[in-house]
Design a protein around this motif. Structure first.
Motif, PDB file in Angstrom:
ATOM      1  N   THR A  80       0.731  -1.248  -0.007  1.00 27.33           N
ATOM      2  CA  THR A  80      -0.136   0.059   0.146  1.00 27.33           C
ATOM      3  C   THR A  80       0.723   1.057   0.132  1.00 27.33           C
ATOM      4  N   GLY A  81       2.040   1.182  -0.028  1.00 28.23           N
ATOM      5  CA  GLY A  81       3.000   2.048   0.269  1.00 28.23           C
ATOM      6  C   GLY A  81       3.097   3.254  -0.932  1.00 28.23           C
ATOM      7  N   ALA A  82       3.297   4.467  -0.943  1.00 25.40           N
ATOM      8  CA  ALA A  82       3.344   5.375  -2.093  1.00 25.40           C
ATOM      9  C   ALA A  82       4.312   5.307  -3.009  1.00 25.40           C
ATOM     10  N   LEU A  83       5.480   4.718  -2.710  1.00 22.09           N
ATOM     11  CA  LEU A  83       6.701   4.735  -3.651  1.00 22.09           C
ATOM     12  C   LEU A  83       6.144   3.827  -4.604  1.00 22.09           C
ATOM     13  N   ALA A  84       5.238   2.630  -4.257  1.00 14.60           N
ATOM     14  CA  ALA A  84       4.987   1.645  -5.010  1.00 14.60           C
ATOM     15  C   ALA A  84       3.970   2.153  -6.094  1.00 14.60           C
ATOM     16  N   GLY A  85       3.387   3.265  -5.893  1.00 18.11           N
ATOM     17  CA  GLY A  85       2.469   4.005  -6.979  1.00 18.11           C
ATOM     18  C   GLY A  85       3.038   5.062  -7.787  1.00 18.11           C
ATOM     19  N   MET A  86       4.188   5.496  -7.459  1.00 19.85           N
ATOM     20  CA  MET A  86       4.666   6.776  -7.846  1.00 19.85           C
ATOM     21  C   MET A  86       5.389   6.348  -9.269  1.00 19.85           C
ATOM     22  N   SER A  87       5.199   7.324 -10.309  1.00 14.20           N
ATOM     23  CA  SER A  87       5.789   7.201 -11.612  1.00 14.20           C
ATOM     24  C   SER A  87       6.978   7.871 -11.574  1.00 14.20           C
ATOM     25  N   ALA A  88       7.690   7.628 -12.796  1.00 14.63           N
ATOM     26  CA  ALA A  88       9.095   8.289 -13.419  1.00 14.63           C
ATOM     27  C   ALA A  88       8.944   9.801 -13.461  1.00 14.63           C
ATOM     28  N   GLY A  89       9.701  10.442 -12.734  1.00 15.25           N
ATOM     29  CA  GLY A  89       9.699  11.981 -12.906  1.00 15.25           C
ATOM     30  C   GLY A  89       8.751  12.583 -11.795  1.00 15.25           C
ATOM     31  N   ALA A  90       8.378  11.752 -10.778  1.00 13.17           N
ATOM     32  CA  ALA A  90       7.377  12.410  -9.766  1.00 13.17           C
ATOM     33  C   ALA A  90       8.424  12.745  -8.577  1.00 13.17           C
ATOM     34  N   MET A  91       7.730  13.425  -7.828  1.00 14.00           N
ATOM     35  CA  MET A  91       8.855  13.848  -6.382  1.00 14.00           C
ATOM     36  C   MET A  91       8.147  13.386  -5.108  1.00 14.00           C
ATOM     37  N   ALA A  92       8.984  12.819  -4.225  1.00 13.02           N
ATOM     38  CA  ALA A  92       8.439  12.594  -2.844  1.00 13.02           C
ATOM     39  C   ALA A  92       8.827  13.759  -1.944  1.00 13.02           C
ATOM     40  N   ILE A  93       7.946  14.320  -1.286  1.00 15.92           N
ATOM     41  CA  ILE A  93       8.301  15.601  -0.387  1.00 15.92           C
ATOM     42  C   ILE A  93       7.747  14.993   1.036  1.00 15.92           C
ATOM     43  N   GLU A  94       8.655  14.744   1.966  1.00 13.52           N
ATOM     44  CA  GLU A  94       8.204  14.632   3.261  1.00 13.52           C
ATOM     45  C   GLU A  94       8.359  15.669   4.230  1.00 13.52           C
ATOM     46  N   SER A  95       7.224  16.163   4.817  1.00 16.19           N
ATOM     47  CA  SER A  95       7.239  17.305   5.695  1.00 16.19           C
ATOM     48  C   SER A  95       7.050  17.275   7.131  1.00 16.19           C
ATOM     49  N   SER A  96       6.901  15.614   7.602  1.00 12.00           N
ATOM     50  CA  SER A  96       6.625  15.455   8.732  1.00 12.00           C
ATOM     51  C   SER A  96       7.903  15.570   9.773  1.00 12.00           C
ATOM     52  N   THR A  97       7.793  15.623  11.216  1.00 14.75           N
ATOM     53  CA  THR A  97       8.847  16.013  11.893  1.00 14.75           C
ATOM     54  C   THR A  97       9.430  14.643  12.071  1.00 14.75           C
TER      55      THR A  97
END
Length: 291
Positions: A80-97
């Motif tokens: 269910t993780g987001a990385l498994a659904g992301m496509s080439a060229g996309a960006m992951a932005i982690e804003s949590s502390t």
């Protein structure tokens, strides 16, 4: 406008996602409890059943969750993780502390898949998130930050690029540790003033006229004196951040002031105050308290 997936709709995440929607972006949202998405769906968001589903087709995937464990789950779960659904060229932005160590590990996982990564924790609480006045403390490559700036500025008023992944987390933890230390110090001072029969607002007003008074102390003092403890930055979350900051230090002995302040927050949690605003720790030092 961009297609954005937003993961985590707590007090901060929901407000940030709403700002993105109002800025004209196409936003797909996910939250562990689905009811949290209802208000955002009503203003135009699409709701996804999993982080993976939310990430499919997204240009940017942003996360705002409680801690390392929650971050690890939403990004890396094999099913269910987001990385498994992301496509080439996309960006992951982690804003949590989060801890610097986890941010670095996550960044390595993201870039190993050929995706862009940026850590972008924020300074500011619920009112700033709602007004789009958050301050971003960014770790990552400059060219990645340039691509993300339009997204960040939809929810923020300033961006500080502080280094590589992990340095944003360090900056955020240092910021929150300094805030927490000021909270405990001011709470103790108010207790001393009360016990000695002083006119607390008058004395604090005098101190505010000196060079030692920090800008945030106006808000902290007002909240404590007027006993306004509706959560903006809850005691439980600040205690968590103290724990992460001490972990980053490597040993409690290296940060005795942080460790002492954390104990105050732990004591407040033990007395059932964990959901109150951080300023609620003043309750422990009132004239009628035996803390």
């Amino acid at each position: 406008m961009s297609n954005i997936a937003f993961l985590g709709l707590g007090a901060m995440g929901a407000r940030m996602a709403a700002r993105l929607i109002k800025s004209g972006h196409q936003v797909t949202v996910w939250n562990r409890t689905s009811a949290a998405a209802e208000a955002l769906v009503a203003i135009g968001a699409r709701q996804a059943a999993t982080p993976k589903e939310a990430a499919v087709g997204a240009d940017f995937v942003m996360a705002m969750v409680r801690d390392d464990d929650a971050s690890r789950q939403i990004w890396l779960d094999p099913h269910t993780g987001a990385l498994a659904g992301m496509s080439a060229g996309a960006m992951a932005i982690e804003s949590s502390t989060l801890t610097p160590q986890w941010v670095q590990a996550l960044g390595q996982q993201v870039t190993a898949r050929g995706l862009a990564f940026l850590e972008a924790p924020v300074s500011g609480s619920r009112p700033q998130a709602e007004a789009g006045q958050l301050i971003y403390l960014v770790g990552g490559e400059q060219q990645v930050l340039e691509q993300a700036k339009p997204i960040l500025m939809a929810t923020g008023s300033a961006i500080h690029h502080v280094g590589t992944p992990g340095h944003g987390a360090l900056t955020k933890l240092a910021t929150n540790a300094l805030l927490g230390i000021q909270v405990t110090a001011l709470a103790e001072i108010i207790g001393v003033l009360q016990r000695n029969g002083a006119d607390v607002p008058t004395v604090l007003g005098a101190i505010a006229g000196t060079s030692v008074w920090a800008p945030v102390a106006n808000y902290l003092a007002s909240s404590m004196v007027n006993e306004q403890f509706a959560p903006q930055f809850p005691i439980g979350l600040l205690e968590k951040d103290f724990g992460y900051a001490i972990q980053a230090a490597g040993a409690v002995e290296q940060v005795p002031t942080m460790a002492a302040a954390r104990k105050i927050f732990q004591q407040a949690i033990a007395q059932g105050l964990g959901e109150q605003n951080m300023t609620g720790v003043v309750t422990l030092f009132k004239a009628d308290s035996h803390a």
